[in-house]
Structure formats: C-alpha cells, structure tokens
Write a protein that holds these residues in place. Structure first.
Motif: not given
Length: 68
Positions: A4, A8, A33, A36
C-alpha cells in the motif's frame, strides 16, 4: 514499505491520490486501503504494475528498482 505504501508513493509521484488511482483503474473506494491488512490479489497487482510500469515484485517490496 508495504505494498500500500509503495502504491501511495507511486501515485504521489504522478500527483494523484489513491482515490484517483482507484477510479482510473476501475476499483471501488477503499480498494487499496484493504491491502494494508489483506494480501493483494494477483489481478489487482498486475493492473497497478502495468499502470505504473513497474514489476509486481517491486510492488511487493521484493525488488528495489522500479523498471520491469
């Protein structure tokens, strides 16, 4: 870095948010998300790797260089 965080960072370099990336790739809100806590699926990894022109191993943190 986990997958993640790598995604990002790649999105940030393209001046886009994670949400913008989800929309661009046709994913629902919060899709990344979840990565994660849960292992990403191979299809999702492939799409992200193709979009950013990196290897799946790079996204998984198993490879230091970005180029496939």
């Amino acid at each position: 870095m986990n997958t993640y965080e790598i995604i990002k960072e790649l999105a940030k370099r393209k001046k886009m948010s994670i949400r913008q990336l989800e929309i661009t790739l046709g994913y629902s809100n919060g899709y990344f998300s979840k990565w994660k806590k849960v292992s990403p699926n191979s299809e999702g990894l492939r799409k992200v790797a193709d979009y950013f022109d990196v290897s799946v191993d790079y996204l998984l943190g198993r490879e230091l260089k970005e180029a496939p």
